[in-house]
Design an enzyme around this catalytic site. Sequence first.
Site, PDB file in Angstrom:
ATOM      1  N   THR A  89       0.876  -1.180   0.000  1.00 27.61           N
ATOM      2  CA  THR A  89       0.000   0.000   0.000  1.00 27.61           C
ATOM      3  C   THR A  89       0.906   1.220   0.000  1.00 27.61           C
ATOM      4  O   THR A  89       1.603   1.462   0.979  1.00 27.61           O
ATOM      5  CB  THR A  89      -0.897   0.024   1.257  1.00 27.61           C
ATOM      6  OG1 THR A  89      -1.685  -1.164   1.276  1.00 27.61           O
ATOM      7  CG2 THR A  89      -1.810   1.234   1.242  1.00 27.61           C
ATOM      8  N   LYS A  98      -7.840   1.591  -2.874  1.00 21.26           N
ATOM      9  CA  LYS A  98      -7.478   1.172  -1.507  1.00 21.26           C
ATOM     10  C   LYS A  98      -7.642   2.328  -0.515  1.00 21.26           C
ATOM     11  O   LYS A  98      -8.253   2.171   0.546  1.00 21.26           O
ATOM     12  CB  LYS A  98      -6.029   0.667  -1.526  1.00 21.26           C
ATOM     13  CG  LYS A  98      -5.387   0.454  -0.179  1.00 21.26           C
ATOM     14  CD  LYS A  98      -5.713  -0.881   0.435  1.00 21.26           C
ATOM     15  CE  LYS A  98      -5.119  -0.990   1.830  1.00 21.26           C
ATOM     16  NZ  LYS A  98      -5.519  -2.171   2.532  1.00 21.26           N
ATOM     17  N   LYS A 130      -1.821   5.134   8.637  1.00 18.36           N
ATOM     18  CA  LYS A 130      -0.985   5.235   7.428  1.00 18.36           C
ATOM     19  C   LYS A 130      -1.869   5.463   6.194  1.00 18.36           C
ATOM     20  O   LYS A 130      -1.618   6.349   5.382  1.00 18.36           O
ATOM     21  CB  LYS A 130      -0.182   3.930   7.256  1.00 18.36           C
ATOM     22  CG  LYS A 130       0.556   3.857   5.935  1.00 18.36           C
ATOM     23  CD  LYS A 130       1.083   2.470   5.605  1.00 18.36           C
ATOM     24  CE  LYS A 130       1.503   2.404   4.149  1.00 18.36           C
ATOM     25  NZ  LYS A 130       1.978   1.103   3.720  1.00 18.36           N
TER      26      LYS A 130
HETATM   27  P1  NAD Z   1       5.848  -5.989   7.303  1.00 21.37           P
HETATM   28  O1  NAD Z   1       6.625  -4.871   7.906  1.00 21.37           O
HETATM   29  O2  NAD Z   1       5.434  -7.134   8.155  1.00 21.37           O
HETATM   30  O3  NAD Z   1       6.656  -6.593   6.044  1.00 21.37           O
HETATM   31  C1  NAD Z   1       7.436  -5.842   5.169  1.00 21.37           C
HETATM   32  C2  NAD Z   1       8.695  -6.663   4.889  1.00 21.37           C
HETATM   33  O4  NAD Z   1       9.477  -5.999   3.894  1.00 21.37           O
HETATM   34  C3  NAD Z   1       9.593  -6.821   6.124  1.00 21.37           C
HETATM   35  O5  NAD Z   1       9.775  -8.202   6.385  1.00 21.37           O
HETATM   36  C4  NAD Z   1      10.894  -6.115   5.722  1.00 21.37           C
HETATM   37  O6  NAD Z   1      12.057  -6.746   6.247  1.00 21.37           O
HETATM   38  C5  NAD Z   1      10.831  -6.233   4.211  1.00 21.37           C
HETATM   39  N1  NAD Z   1      11.655  -5.252   3.518  1.00 21.37           N
HETATM   40  C6  NAD Z   1      11.730  -3.912   3.698  1.00 21.37           C
HETATM   41  N2  NAD Z   1      12.606  -3.362   2.829  1.00 21.37           N
HETATM   42  C7  NAD Z   1      13.088  -4.389   2.061  1.00 21.37           C
HETATM   43  C8  NAD Z   1      14.025  -4.466   0.992  1.00 21.37           C
HETATM   44  N3  NAD Z   1      14.659  -3.376   0.549  1.00 21.37           N
HETATM   45  N4  NAD Z   1      14.289  -5.667   0.469  1.00 21.37           N
HETATM   46  C9  NAD Z   1      13.665  -6.780   0.925  1.00 21.37           C
HETATM   47  N5  NAD Z   1      12.762  -6.780   1.943  1.00 21.37           N
HETATM   48  C10 NAD Z   1      12.489  -5.591   2.499  1.00 21.37           C
HETATM   49  O7  NAD Z   1       4.571  -5.297   6.620  1.00 21.37           O
HETATM   50  P2  NAD Z   1       3.197  -6.026   6.166  1.00 21.37           P
HETATM   51  O8  NAD Z   1       2.222  -5.984   7.284  1.00 21.37           O
HETATM   52  O9  NAD Z   1       3.540  -7.322   5.501  1.00 21.37           O
HETATM   53  O10 NAD Z   1       2.674  -4.972   5.078  1.00 21.37           O
HETATM   54  C11 NAD Z   1       3.218  -4.886   3.773  1.00 21.37           C
HETATM   55  C12 NAD Z   1       2.377  -3.907   2.985  1.00 21.37           C
HETATM   56  O11 NAD Z   1       1.020  -4.367   2.944  1.00 21.37           O
HETATM   57  C13 NAD Z   1       2.327  -2.489   3.575  1.00 21.37           C
HETATM   58  O12 NAD Z   1       2.347  -1.551   2.539  1.00 21.37           O
HETATM   59  C14 NAD Z   1       1.001  -2.465   4.323  1.00 21.37           C
HETATM   60  O13 NAD Z   1       0.461  -1.165   4.439  1.00 21.37           O
HETATM   61  C15 NAD Z   1       0.145  -3.357   3.430  1.00 21.37           C
HETATM   62  N6  NAD Z   1      -1.008  -4.009   4.106  1.00 21.37           N
HETATM   63  C16 NAD Z   1      -0.843  -4.584   5.341  1.00 21.37           C
HETATM   64  C17 NAD Z   1      -1.939  -5.189   5.939  1.00 21.37           C
HETATM   65  C18 NAD Z   1      -1.818  -5.842   7.301  1.00 21.37           C
HETATM   66  O14 NAD Z   1      -2.845  -6.162   7.895  1.00 21.37           O
HETATM   67  N7  NAD Z   1      -0.606  -6.105   7.796  1.00 21.37           N
HETATM   68  C19 NAD Z   1      -3.184  -5.205   5.295  1.00 21.37           C
HETATM   69  C20 NAD Z   1      -3.301  -4.640   4.018  1.00 21.37           C
HETATM   70  C21 NAD Z   1      -2.194  -4.036   3.440  1.00 21.37           C
END
Ligand code: NAD
Length: 296
Positions: A96, A171, A246
């Site tokens: 997102t 979204k 966010k």
């Molecule tokens: P998270 O922080 O659990 O996962 C993100 C991952 O990306 C981490 O494991 C981090 O180490 C990795 N990362 C960051 N920079 C990197 C790079 N340069 N190379 C490789 N890996 C890298 O976050 P999440 O909850 O999985 O959310 C991911 C996305 O989905 C976000 O944009 C969030 O807003 C969206 N989202 C989350 C949810 C939820 O309920 N968690 C729901 C809908 C949307």
Amino acid sequence: MARIAFIGLGNMGGPMARNLLKAGHTVVGVDLAHAACAAHAAAGGTVAASAAEAVRAVDAVVTMLPVGRHVREVVLGEGGVLASAAPGTLLIDSSTIDVETARAVAAQAEAAGFPMVDAPVSGGTVGAEAATLTFMVGGPEEAFRRAEPLLQPMGRTIVHAGPSGSGQAAKICNNMIAGTTMIAVAEAFVLAERLGLDAQKLFDIASKSSGQCWSLTTYCPVPGPVPTSPANRDHKPGFAAALMWKDLKLAQQAAAATGAATPLGAQAAALYALFCGSGHGDLDFSGIVRMLRGEG
Ligand code: NAD
């Protein structure tokens, strides 16, 4: 079956990549966190040391990263996807992020010969595990047609919303509705308490009247009326307030850029800033009822 690079194996990306593996695809995972890579390997995936290594010789690259800056860096940066993958590789960004970054990254990818879609999701970690996510997809028709079969093992509903950035637009508009209606529903329950009106009675009436909405009937912020709502487990998420904040900030950024009037969205963003700022960002977003009730 496709060969897919999956960059970002966090709370969402981890289970999404596992569902691609279950469907029989080859999934090369990358994450900065060792534990995330180990979990991917334990599920039968391959782990690469870098994005550059992962994206060589794949059919598609899925990114699931925290914010726009990470997507820009991973796709456009030195040793990133465009520099390392073969032109023609399909790029799917499910993070997102802000609409502006989504459009800018897709334009640069397309100019370099990489079809790209933005495909953010709704459904949270539960939906990611259960493969019931909703994908809102922005991008050219042909890229959407290529992406759709790869999204199917991870989701239940896949909608082509329009050109690049339309997935992110859908979204933030959806979550602005959810954030503002949650506050309205929570305020109504707090007022009912002060008036001595039973919460279940308010629910029975409002859920069949003009106050009916998802924040009331699926995610009711007080315990009792909807047994599956986070209120029944002390507002454990669910969808964390920090993530709602966010998305509301992204909506405000888009409103400022386009001149759209979103006064309630602005108020919702300010209230979630207060709630998160007072240390409650890890509670479910329906927990905002506690702040409105005056609880510490
Ligand atoms: P998270 O922080 O659990 O996962 C993100 C991952 O990306 C981490 O494991 C981090 O180490 C990795 N990362 C960051 N920079 C990197 C790079 N340069 N190379 C490789 N890996 C890298 O976050 P999440 O909850 O999985 O959310 C991911 C996305 O989905 C976000 O944009 C969030 O807003 C969206 N989202 C989350 C949810 C939820 O309920 N968690 C729901 C809908 C949307």
